[in-house]
Design an enzyme around this catalytic site. Structure first.
Site, mmCIF file in Angstrom:
data_model
loop_
_atom_site.group_PDB
_atom_site.id
_atom_site.type_symbol
_atom_site.label_atom_id
_atom_site.label_comp_id
_atom_site.label_asym_id
_atom_site.label_seq_id
_atom_site.Cartn_x
_atom_site.Cartn_y
_atom_site.Cartn_z
ATOM 1 N N ARG A 105 2.875 12.327 6.211
ATOM 2 C CA ARG A 105 1.598 11.704 6.131
ATOM 3 C C ARG A 105 0.545 12.385 6.368
ATOM 4 O O ARG A 105 0.503 13.514 7.130
ATOM 5 C CB ARG A 105 1.845 10.695 7.098
ATOM 6 N N LYS A 122 4.862 7.419 12.724
ATOM 7 C CA LYS A 122 4.721 5.999 13.172
ATOM 8 C C LYS A 122 5.610 5.568 14.260
ATOM 9 O O LYS A 122 6.967 6.019 14.248
ATOM 10 C CB LYS A 122 4.653 5.183 12.009
ATOM 11 N N HIS A 174 -1.655 10.695 0.265
ATOM 12 C CA HIS A 174 -0.481 9.949 0.117
ATOM 13 C C HIS A 174 0.345 9.998 -1.020
ATOM 14 O O HIS A 174 1.451 9.925 -1.113
ATOM 15 C CB HIS A 174 -0.642 8.515 0.412
ATOM 16 N N ARG A 234 2.837 12.642 -0.931
ATOM 17 C CA ARG A 234 4.074 12.322 -0.202
ATOM 18 C C ARG A 234 4.960 11.427 -1.295
ATOM 19 O O ARG A 234 6.094 11.834 -1.100
ATOM 20 C CB ARG A 234 3.465 11.254 0.924
ATOM 21 N N HIS A 250 10.948 6.767 7.360
ATOM 22 C CA HIS A 250 11.340 5.380 7.108
ATOM 23 C C HIS A 250 12.084 4.796 8.093
ATOM 24 O O HIS A 250 13.269 5.032 8.278
ATOM 25 C CB HIS A 250 11.564 5.106 5.587
ATOM 26 N N TYR A 305 11.406 3.785 -4.303
ATOM 27 C CA TYR A 305 11.573 4.979 -5.248
ATOM 28 C C TYR A 305 12.546 4.960 -6.226
ATOM 29 O O TYR A 305 12.899 6.005 -7.185
ATOM 30 C CB TYR A 305 11.465 6.325 -4.577
#
Length: 297
Positions: free
Chosen positions: A145, A171, A240, A243, A266, A275
């Site tokens: 990120r 995150k 992004h 990414r 994630h 994806y």
């Protein structure tokens, strides 16, 4: 304690205990402002599910998308969970409320050929060019990120070129270690040789801007747009997107959804499954064989 003060206390808890990013905290704060405005003189303790559904209906009629409402409800749900634990609220009126569905937009990614075009073209022999190439190669090589990229330091050992890996904090203060491909390692070595020409004394940041201090996220975005435009890809390329391209290309080659989930950081595999619309190819399962820039020609 007033409802507004309860909201502030919850946000403080998220900031100091869960260490959420300023961006996420700002989103949650805005969601609380919306709730406090909608409830008018009602108390948080007295709201029920029917009222929450009416709030959602009003917001949806005002033009808010299903995705935005889902994020808003997530914040409200988290507040009420905290109020139940810390303030003895009897129920969570948001628990059973679901947002309206909205079309799910697939992430925009470069094709393998576009990624090669972006990163393989010759550049000027300047410290800034070396820095930019290293940043963009690392974003694409490791699926970082933007915040993770600019947060890297040059001297803390998290970037290990010998082991071909980088450790980042994403995150929710979650740490993960991801591979760094050969092309990115080469670009990073070139940048580290030139870094002293731009970095201020005692500056720890791996990537620095014009003043020698830690580079700003907006600067990375601007530099990438300009770089992509020079390479004939237009000005719509953003960090992004690299990414997304990383995830798409590795998943397309390896078909290993769990591995891509781990590398992206994630929390839920459902975030990675977006994806899976790609046409998978049964190639090698390991990173070096799967990623188009993980190995030298």
């Amino acid at each position: 304690m007033k409802d507004e003060d309860l909201g502030k206390a919850w946000l403080k808890t998220l900031e100091h205990q869960r260490r959420l990013s300023p961006h996420t905290l700002a989103n949650y704060s805005r969601a609380l402002d919306v709730l406090f405005k909608l409830k008018e003189k009602s108390e948080l303790r007295d709201l029920d599910a029917a009222q929450i559904r009416r709030f959602v209906a009003r917001l949806h009629a005002a033009g808010l998308s299903g995705r935005t409402l889902a994020l808003t409800l997530s914040a409200w749900r988290g507040l009420y969970r905290w109020l139940a634990r810390q303030r003895g609220f009897p129920a969570n009126p948001v628990q059973s409320v679901r947002p309206p569905k909205s079309p799910r937009h697939l992430p925009k990614a470069l094709s393998v050929e576009q990624a090669q075009q972006l990163l393989e073209s010759p550049t000027q022999n300047t410290p800034e060019a070396a820095r930019d190439r290293a940043m963009f190669e690392l974003l694409y090589s490791s699926g970082l990120r933007l915040g993770e990229l600019v947060g890297l330091d040059a001297d803390d050992g998290r970037l290990d070129l010998k082991q071909a890996e980088v450790t980042v904090t994403g995150k929710g203060a979650k740490t993960r270690t991801v591979p760094v491909g050969a092309r990115a390692r080469e670009a990073l070595r070139d940048w580290l040789k030139a870094r002293a020409q731009l970095a201020a004394p005692q500056e720890r940041a791996l990537f620095v801007g014009a003043r020698g201090r830690r580079i700003a996220p907006g600067t990375v975005q601007t530099r990438l747009r300009a770089w992509a435009k020079r390479q004939g890809l237009g000005a719509s390329v953003h960090p992004h997107m690299l990414r997304h391209s990383f995830a798409s290309h590795v998943l397309q080659s390896s078909q290993d959804l769990r591995a891509v989930q781990e590398m992206l950081g994630h929390a839920s595999i459902s975030s990675t499954q977006i994806y899976t619309h790609l046409d998978f190819q049964a190639l090698a399962k390991v990173y070096d064989a799967a990623h188009p820039r993980a190995r030298k020609k």
